[in-house]
Scaffold this motif. Structure first.
Motif, PDB file in Angstrom:
ATOM      1  N   MET A   1      -2.991   5.456  -6.259  1.00 23.97           N
ATOM      2  CA  MET A   1      -4.013   4.420  -6.380  1.00 23.97           C
ATOM      3  C   MET A   1      -4.739   4.222  -5.040  1.00 23.97           C
ATOM      4  SD  MET A   1      -3.757   3.276  -9.506  1.00 23.97           S
ATOM      5  CE  MET A   1      -2.684   4.139 -10.668  1.00 23.97           C
ATOM      6  N   SER A   2      -6.043   3.996  -5.131  1.00 23.08           N
ATOM      7  CA  SER A   2      -6.848   3.625  -3.962  1.00 23.08           C
ATOM      8  C   SER A   2      -6.997   2.114  -3.912  1.00 23.08           C
ATOM      9  CB  SER A   2      -8.259   4.195  -4.066  1.00 23.08           C
ATOM     10  OG  SER A   2      -8.265   5.562  -3.822  1.00 23.08           O
ATOM     11  N   ILE A   3      -6.892   1.556  -2.724  1.00 24.24           N
ATOM     12  CA  ILE A   3      -7.191   0.137  -2.558  1.00 24.24           C
ATOM     13  C   ILE A   3      -8.708  -0.015  -2.486  1.00 24.24           C
ATOM     14  CG2 ILE A   3      -7.050  -1.826  -0.978  1.00 24.24           C
ATOM     15  CD1 ILE A   3      -4.224  -0.945  -0.314  1.00 24.24           C
ATOM     16  N   LEU A   4      -9.256  -0.870  -3.350  1.00 26.57           N
ATOM     17  CA  LEU A   4     -10.707  -1.034  -3.409  1.00 26.57           C
ATOM     18  C   LEU A   4     -11.166  -2.336  -2.774  1.00 26.57           C
ATOM     19  CD1 LEU A   4     -11.339   0.128  -7.067  1.00 26.57           C
ATOM     20  CD2 LEU A   4     -11.452   1.475  -4.966  1.00 26.57           C
TER      21      LEU A   4
ATOM     22  N   ALA B   1       0.079   3.755  -3.045  1.00 31.39           N
ATOM     23  CA  ALA B   1      -0.119   5.169  -2.692  1.00 31.39           C
ATOM     24  C   ALA B   1       0.753   6.098  -3.546  1.00 31.39           C
ATOM     25  CB  ALA B   1       0.119   5.386  -1.195  1.00 31.39           C
TER      26      ALA B   1
ATOM     27  N   SER C   1     -11.030   7.087 -10.541  1.00 32.23           N
ATOM     28  CA  SER C   1     -11.873   6.040 -11.113  1.00 32.23           C
ATOM     29  C   SER C   1     -12.828   5.480 -10.073  1.00 32.23           C
ATOM     30  CB  SER C   1     -11.001   4.899 -11.641  1.00 32.23           C
ATOM     31  OG  SER C   1     -10.170   5.366 -12.662  1.00 32.23           O
TER      32      SER C   1
ATOM     33  N   ALA D   1       0.833  -1.207   0.000  1.00 45.93           N
ATOM     34  CA  ALA D   1       0.000   0.000   0.000  1.00 45.93           C
ATOM     35  C   ALA D   1       0.868   1.257   0.000  1.00 45.93           C
ATOM     36  CB  ALA D   1      -0.927   0.002   1.206  1.00 45.93           C
TER      37      ALA D   1
ATOM     38  N   PRO E   1      -7.049   4.194  -9.843  1.00 43.05           N
ATOM     39  CA  PRO E   1      -6.680   5.582  -9.596  1.00 43.05           C
ATOM     40  C   PRO E   1      -7.815   6.282  -8.857  1.00 43.05           C
ATOM     41  CG  PRO E   1      -6.304   4.997 -11.896  1.00 43.05           C
ATOM     42  CD  PRO E   1      -7.075   3.871 -11.277  1.00 43.05           C
ATOM     43  N   LEU E   2      -7.449   7.226  -7.995  1.00 40.32           N
ATOM     44  CA  LEU E   2      -8.420   8.066  -7.275  1.00 40.32           C
ATOM     45  C   LEU E   2      -9.588   8.505  -8.148  1.00 40.32           C
ATOM     46  CD1 LEU E   2      -6.480  10.806  -5.295  1.00 40.32           C
ATOM     47  CD2 LEU E   2      -8.007   9.037  -4.425  1.00 40.32           C
TER      48      LEU E   2
END
Lengths: 427, 427
Positions: free
Chosen positions: A340-343, A336, A410, A331, A407-408
């Motif tokens: 990118m966000s972890i979904l 990060a 999306s 992460a 990505p943030l």
């Protein structure tokens, strides 16, 4: 003094030269009081594990567990000392050389023995993590070659027909291996919601099964990167045979040289070979290739709950340069920095244990072939590697994480997970 | 010079005294060349966001976006400077005081304005994180009292009937709020596979909806901890009315004082109030209460992709002491030290955006009541807090993580996720 190691001691086949010579060399060695005292300490450490230690005089090492699942036969003093001082490395080395033998099922005994060296964030561990291999492009290629280019015939003798050499996904624990590997490929596609025309980059594609599945079943255009020649040859032949060469390109290059952009970035079973010191490079690749609006990605990797180096013997004999990272390391060092966000994260460690159980059984059935092509030592090493890895996933030493990210900018690939699982048959 | 702020400027109701006085005070101030130059810079920073800046002379601040979704009217120089120097704090303060007004939908404009202060791991941010409140037991109780004891009537005027004040779960985006809150309670229970007789500890239980759901629908025995008197009163009355007092105990105590052991540990919407410096305390609680063999837990919290303090204005006016952590901070400071494996993570940020959309609409409908009970300033603060929070979840400034974990020794609650979702109706 009974030093005979009869056929009751398991080595899954006849014993090789090195094993015989070890037997001959140590046959006259006396068990001293110090040896027995040390062995008693060792037995105490593994007591709850229900494995009985037997020394080279044929006698058990003191208060053995009442209902032992098997015996561990130690052939000499050096091996005993090695097991006390550095069990992570020495157990594997001794097993390969036939200086320890087991009576009972190797996989069960190895699972029981995991109590010997539970991973913890000790100073030694932290040092080992800090000093871990740099895995330059060249070293990476060498490491890959050493493990993955043992010959497609070798892997074909115990993997599924598609040669998927990563954790499978079992909709039901009784699912056969080949179906479970197809289920895994499909799960990855559904988590990523692959659509016709999606441009996919796959970093580390193995023998190409996922790339071909994404193209065949979901209509994606895939560029799949790998540095193993043997794997690429197999994958390209398969693409040609299936008429998918227009939609899948297998590229002989390092993941660090990936260019262009994509809608989907996927990497299954490569991250554990990347090494912590190259995470920034992978982060750069993801950051520069993945489309910001509508992009999404998946990393599937062997991991840890807390930072711990891979077992020393596995690093020496099986996976040089490998390091199973924690979720936090991925992460903070990969996702990060790339924005990118972890979904979604799924831990499939018990599915990997089941996969390894299948591999272990199939390897045992094909053992003679491995021994003939390589050596008894090689066969013992692989046997132990498969049994030990299974034990690590059963006991929670190792984890298997599937991480979906985007990505943030999306939205997640699906509004709810139910959309991913509605087509899955459950047991 | 047009300084009129007509009814077209939205304040969702009539304007309060403080707003009027601001208008009167600043009406004669001249817009200097420096003011306009500064406003032009500010307009450039928010350009892509399609919000037009208007200064106190009624003129737009230079090159405004062509298709503006609304206007932001700045009433005086101090406000302009505040928005340039510290927009995080000053926008909220100015909006509360009526020193900025918006023409258009507040929620849309706030979403557009998020470009002004994108969170990043700057030195200031890291300092702010390091200096974050210690949240001692006493401070924690005070913070909770300040926010959650505004009166059950207030919350009842815009929450769902069960007063669930955390992110809902929408099986379909069109699901109504009350059904989405029930769906969330049930999702938590299914992820944890609550069984009849399970002993559950809930840390921070709000108005008790989850505890009651676990007891009523799944037969669990729940001990639910909270330090808000108003909430506890409501929850206890409900338990009595539903005949669940034998299975749910609502305890007036801090989570740090939780004793005993449990099969399930759950905390929904509390972690963001715990603060980084108390994560070790929460870790201790989980480690000592959760059964090693067969135990499992869930943390549901507002989080971040990278360490960033909460918006300064929200911290000052709405949630003193709050800090939305990253997944890594929770993994390394709460879960790993307690010997817990992460099994499952779901990011529900768009579900929180939808929840906040519902809350915002309902609050707008009940605005007069809030204004009458408190003040215009209070109503404006809450309006902005709900709109701003929604914007943060839409744009990915904030995340909503649901993390399922278990001790190393425990198998995951389900073999595959399909078991959790097979009963869920999808749109």
């Amino acid at each position: 003094m009974d030093t005979s190691v009869g056929p009751a001691f398991h080595s899954a086949g006849s014993r090789a030269e090195s094993v015989e010579s070890a037997t001959t060399r140590d046959v006259s060695r006396r068990v001293t009081r110090v040896d027995r005292w040390l062995a008693t300490r060792l037995q105490q450490r593994i007591r709850p594990s229900a494995v009985r230690l037997v020394l080279w005089d044929g006698q058990p090492a003191g208060a053995a567990p009442e209902r032992a699942i098997g015996d561990l036969y130690i052939r000499d003093r050096a091996t005993l000392l090695g097991l006390i001082v550095h069990p992570d490395l020495r157990f594997g080395e001794a097993y390969m050389a036939g200086r320890v033998e087991v009576r009972g099922r190797l996989d069960e005994i190895v699972e029981a023995l995991t109590g010997l060296s539970r991973p913890r964030p000790s100073l030694r561990n932290r040092l080992a993590v800090a000093l871990a291999s740099r895995n330059t492009t060249r070293a990476g290629r060498r490491n890959v070659h050493r493990h993955y280019d043992l010959g497609n015939d070798f892997y074909a003798s115990w993997l599924d027909p598609q040669l998927v050499y990563t954790c499978a996904y079992y909709p039901d624990p009784s699912t056969p291996l080949d179906a479970a590997q197809v289920a895994k490929l499909d799960l990855v596609c559904r988590k990523l919601q692959i659509k016709p025309g999606d441009r996919v980059i796959e970093a580390g594609c193995g023998w190409g099964a996922l790339a071909l599945h994404m193209a065949r079943e979901y209509g994606a255009h895939v560029r799949a990167f790998n540095v193993s020649r043997e794997q690429l040859t197999f994958a390209r032949e398969r693409a040609a045979r299936e008429g998918l060469t227009g939609r899948v390109e297998f590229i002989d290059d390092d993941y660090r040289n990936v260019t262009g952009t994509c809608d989907v970035f996927v990497s299954v079973g490569m991250l554990e070979h990347v090494g912590l010191r190259q995470f920034h490079a992978l982060s750069d690749v993801i950051g520069r290739t993945l489309k910001r609006d509508g992009g999404r990605g998946l990393l599937h990797f062997i991991g840890r709950d807390a930072p711990t180096p891979l077992n020393a013997w596995i690093r020496r004999r099986i996976f040089p340069g490998a390091y199973p990272p924690t979720l936090s390391e991925v992460a903070t060092r990969v996702l990060a920095p790339a924005g990118m966000s972890i979904l979604d994260v799924e831990n499939l460690r018990l599915h990997y244990a089941r996969t390894l159980e299948h591999w272990y059984e199939r390897f045992a059935a094909a053992r003679d072939q491995a021994r003939a092509s390589f050596s008894e030592e090689f066969a013992r090493a692989w046997e132990l590697y498969l049994a030990g890895s299974r034990a690590a996933f059963v006991t929670g030493w190792l984890q298997l994480f599937q991480v979906v990210f985007a990505p943030l900018e999306s939205a997640p690939p699906t509004w709810v997970r139910a959309a991913i699982y509605k087509t899955e048959a459950t047991g």
